[in-house]
Design an enzyme around this catalytic site. Structure first.
Site, short mmCIF file in Angstrom:
data_model
loop_
_atom_site.label_atom_id
_atom_site.label_comp_id
_atom_site.label_asym_id
_atom_site.label_seq_id
_atom_site.Cartn_x
_atom_site.Cartn_y
_atom_site.Cartn_z
CG ASP A 18 4.07 1.01 -12.03
OD1 ASP A 18 3.89 -0.14 -11.50
OD2 ASP A 18 3.39 1.88 -11.73
CG ASP A 120 3.86 -3.27 -9.36
OD1 ASP A 120 4.75 -2.71 -8.77
OD2 ASP A 120 2.89 -2.84 -9.91
CD GLU A 121 7.60 0.96 -8.92
OE1 GLU A 121 8.13 1.97 -9.28
OE2 GLU A 121 7.59 0.52 -7.63
N1 DCP Z 1 0.53 -3.34 -2.66
C1 DCP Z 1 0.37 -3.67 -1.39
N2 DCP Z 1 0.04 -2.85 -0.42
C2 DCP Z 1 0.23 -1.58 -0.75
C3 DCP Z 1 0.44 -1.04 -1.93
C4 DCP Z 1 0.72 -2.07 -3.18
O1 DCP Z 1 0.24 -4.95 -1.22
N3 DCP Z 1 -0.01 -0.72 0.13
C5 DCP Z 1 0.72 -4.33 -3.92
C6 DCP Z 1 -0.63 -4.55 -4.55
C7 DCP Z 1 -0.21 -3.89 -6.07
C8 DCP Z 1 1.35 -3.92 -6.05
O2 DCP Z 1 1.85 -3.95 -4.54
O3 DCP Z 1 -0.98 -4.51 -6.80
C9 DCP Z 1 1.72 -2.99 -6.74
O4 DCP Z 1 1.33 -1.65 -6.36
P1 DCP Z 1 1.17 -0.39 -7.17
O5 DCP Z 1 1.12 0.96 -6.13
O6 DCP Z 1 2.02 -0.25 -8.15
O7 DCP Z 1 -0.42 -0.29 -7.59
P2 DCP Z 1 -1.07 -1.38 -8.63
O8 DCP Z 1 -0.15 -2.06 -9.45
O9 DCP Z 1 -1.92 -2.04 -7.96
O10 DCP Z 1 -1.88 -0.27 -9.47
P3 DCP Z 1 -1.27 0.94 -10.50
O11 DCP Z 1 -1.81 0.35 -11.72
O12 DCP Z 1 -2.14 2.01 -10.07
O13 DCP Z 1 0.17 0.87 -10.40
#
Ligand code: DCP
Length: 717
Positions: A18, A120-121
């Site tokens: 992730d 991103d996963e």
């Molecule tokens: N995203 C989005 N709207 C949301 C949730 C996420 O557009 N409601 C997008 C922005 C994030 C990406 O998807 O960067 C990946 O979401 P994640 O939930 O994996 O969160 P992050 O990668 O930002 O943070 P973390 O390090 O906690 O995984």
């Protein structure tokens, strides 16, 4: 509802990778001066500074959360840097992030079967790689164990601080007397550490990972220690992990099913489920879900890692909340044109890079009718054969919309006659392209494909057989034989419920003139040119020049260049590889023996424990990265929050309706790629997620009243 799948073996090695604060990292790579600063990416919406969608770990220390808007974030952290998500065609453009995700996937896929689970996963099946390592260079034979692997968190292992922790981990990784499955896990940990370093080296992105014997446990573990760390789940620690895990944190239990478990059965942690027999759980929740619950309480999950690097569909959508709801056909058409343009660009890019063609176009919308308190009525999704070329997609999507609107208004007994306003509003629109299949290589077939489309005037007009005959596609299995008709596809692929072509639409305040499809010959030629370029290796990339119009037929090149100046979509994979190579060289100079080196003065801490560790900007290079970040628990909200809203007061079961609906729309729900769902407007996401859930709901009569209520139609949903 979740479905139990038998677990083939508990000696598989699965990793879930992730990315950390992904969009922020992508923006920080674009603007390196933002690195290490509290940063957030905000939605394209100026109201109160826009909604935050990604937050750097530095900003999280100040209590900045995703639920905030830009203005609130500034209050919490006055020096936060807010970066707006890239915009094109008046809407968020996620292609930069999508392409950045592809860079990562291409690295991870080097080591095993790889499933792109979201933007991103990624899941990786590393069983073969781990077996090979164990046979050739078992950890116990290593003189030097990789630094990054030594920083692994091994669940259930008592660890000290700093050097102590590393030596304890080293001992665990290198045990010669360990059980075979633990030895494989140790190999998995070494492989994942190496992959994560490689990702950093080639892309400049950090990621976190979970390594376990199945997908469910790997996914749980990856979020336990973020950012830039990895967590290993030995079999012996599964029970303890699940005992303490709040039931709502488990994938698929975050919604109503989890609530039902809590309120009906007093199940607060996954471990609490151990009190119930499989038969009891089956009685309460049906055979499949009952068995699934029984299994997850024991950490059993048979879900395979699917080999999937490319999306199964493409989607483009936008929401129009509150006062921004679209209330005229002209405004809907304007936005459909934008969405069509984006979709067309992505289709062309997929064709060019991956030699794939999508065959079904689907329009989804969320609508309301003023004065309607009975909000269960849904705007019906509509699909038709997909014709390439922006103008064709625009035309077809508009026809789909009109067909949907007629049906929607018809459900209120309103005829779409006359030009008066019928009191409707659209709050979300999206287009998706599915049924993506590989094309034949060679310009002959692709040219024939597009000629077939043009010559037919409109695929919407054709009989299904005609449409199919005009395509020359590989069967999904990828066989190299040319076939006029794909024997695996039913001939009535687009049956009579398919949207009929309407030359004019009365009652929508607008006459729609059907234009001669040959008018678009030029555009199709562009596609053919581009296809030729991508399908014929001897044609140099330079001979593609002038064919950009494939991806932007209705937009000037200047506009496009401006909108995508930093977008790698137009030169994705090769450019990325070149860039990765440059990065690699740059980072070589910096020294990347451990991800720690990359951060230098930064440090991390565990999100799982919800600890808030003070920042230590001055930490030296050998200190834990963890000290730099303060984080909160980051377990993903599962998809299962969303019940099918179609299951309302019709008296039919939701599964019946889903079945009926998906048949009427004529596309298979499983063809929708979960990775594109999050790019669609939230209302539409909810609806699609509801369809994606398994439909079978046996034993309804056996449920207790409140559990039954959970499944029964409710007007409030
Ligand atoms: N995203 C989005 N709207 C949301 C949730 C996420 O557009 N409601 C997008 C922005 C994030 C990406 O998807 O960067 C990946 O979401 P994640 O939930 O994996 O969160 P992050 O990668 O930002 O943070 P973390 O390090 O906690 O995984």
């Amino acid at each position: 509802m979740p479905v139990a799948k038998p677990q083939s073996s508990d000696a598989r090695i699965i990793a879930h990778v992730d990315m950390d604060c992904f969009y922020v990292q992508v923006e920080q790579r674009k603007q390196p001066h933002l690195r290490g600063l509290p940063t957030a990416v905000v939605q394209y919406n100026e109201w109160k500074g826009g909604a935050l969608i990604a937050i750097s770990y530095e900003a999280r220390k100040y209590g900045v959360k995703r639920s905030m808007r830009g203005d609130e974030a500034k209050e919490a952290c006055p020096h936060i840097e807010l970066v707006q998500v890239p915009v094109a065609r008046g809407k968020a453009d996620l292609s930069t992030y999508r392409n950045a995700g592809s860079e990562v996937v291409s690295i991870l896929a080097r080591k095993g079967r790889c499933e792109r689970a979201s933007i991103d996963e990624v899941y990786l099946d590393l069983t073969d790689a781990a077996e090979a390592m164990l046979a050739e260079t078992p950890p116990e034979s290593l003189e030097v164990v990789d630094e990054e692997a030594l920083k692994s968190h091994i669940l259930g292992l008592e660890s000290g601080d700093g050097v102590d922790a590393k030596s304890i981990v080293r001992e665990w990784l290198c045990r010669s007397e360990a059980d075979h499955r633990d030895k494989l896990l140790a190999c998995g940990a070494l492989i994942v550490a190496e992959l994560r370093k490689q990702v950093l080296k080639e892309t400049e992105f950090t990621c976190s990972a979970g390594v376990a014997h199945n997908k469910m446990l790997a996914k749980l573990a990856s979020s336990m220690n973020k950012p830039a760390q990895q967590t290993v789940v030995p079999l012996a620690s599964v029970k303890e992990l699940l005992n303490l895990l709040p039931v709502k944190k488990m994938k698929q239990l975050g919604g109503k099913l989890g609530t039902s478990l809590q309120s009906e059965l007093g199940v607060n942690t996954v471990g609490d489920l151990l009190k119930f027999s499989e038969i009891k759980l089956q009685e309460l929740y049906g055979v499949n879900t009952g068995t699934w619950l029984w299994n997850i309480a024991r950490g059993i999950s048979g879900e395979e890692v699917q080999a999937r690097l490319l999306p199964k569909s493409h989607g483009s959508g936008k929401s129009f909340p509150g006062p921004r709801a679209l209330k005229t056909v002209a405004s809907v058409q304007h936005w459909l044109n934008q969405l069509s343009d984006e979709l067309s660009e992505r289709l062309c890019s997929d064709l060019e890079q991956n030699k794939r063609i999508a065959r079904t176009l689907t329009l989804h919308a969320s609508a309301f009718r003023s004065g309607d308190t009975d909000s269960h009525k849904k705007f019906p999704s509509k699909s038709c054969p997909l014709r390439y070329g922006t103008a064709k997609i625009q035309e077809d999507s508009f026809n789909l919309f009109q067909a949907g609107l007629r049906e929607y208004l018809g459900s209120y007994g309103v005829k779409t006659q006359g030009s008066h306003y019928n009191g409707w509003g659209i709050t979300a629109l999206s287009l998706s392209a599915s049924k993506i299949v590989p094309t034949l290589s060679g310009t002959c077939s692709i040219t024939k494909y597009f000629h077939g489309q043009d010559a037919s005037n409109s695929s919407l007009k054709q009989s299904p057989a005609t449409f199919t005959e005009n395509t020359t596609l590989l069967s999904p299995s990828g066989s190299e034989s040319y076939s006029e008709l794909n024997p695996t596809e039913p001939q009535d692929e687009f049956p009579s419920e398919e949207v009929p072509l309407k030359l004019s639409v009365a009652g929508l305040g607008q006459q729609v003139e059907r234009t001669d499809a040959y008018k678009e010959q030029d555009q199709s030629c562009c596609i053919i040119q581009q296809a030729s370029c991508s399908f014929t290796p001897e044609i140099s990339p330079s001979s593609c020049s002038g064919t950009e119009s494939c991806s932007g037929l209705n937009q000037s090149k200047q506009q496009r260049d401006q909108a995508h100046s930093d977008d790698s979509r137009t030169k994705p994979v090769m450019t990325n590889l070149k860039r990765q190579e440059q990065n690699r060289n740059q980072l070589k100079d910096k020294g990347t023996s451990s991800i720690l080196d990359f951060f230098k003065s930064q440090s991390l801490c565990s999100s799982w424990k919800q600890e808030h560790v003070e920042s230590s900007q001055n930490a030296n290079a050998t200190a834990s990265i963890g000290d730099y970040y303060s984080v909160s628990m980051q377990v993903q909200e599962p998809m299962e929050n969303f019940l099918p809203e179609t299951a309302t007061n019709s008296g039919r079961s939701s599964s019946d309706q889903i079945q009926q609906t998906s048949e009427a729309w004529n596309y298979r729900i499983e063809e929708i790629d979960p990775t594109v769902i999050e790019e669609l407007p939230p209302q539409i996401q909810d609806e699609i997620r509801a369809w994606l859930r398994p439909h079978k709901r046996p034993n309804m009569v056996k449920r207790s009243s409140s559990i039954a209520d959970y499944f029964l139609p409710s007007k409030n949903r």
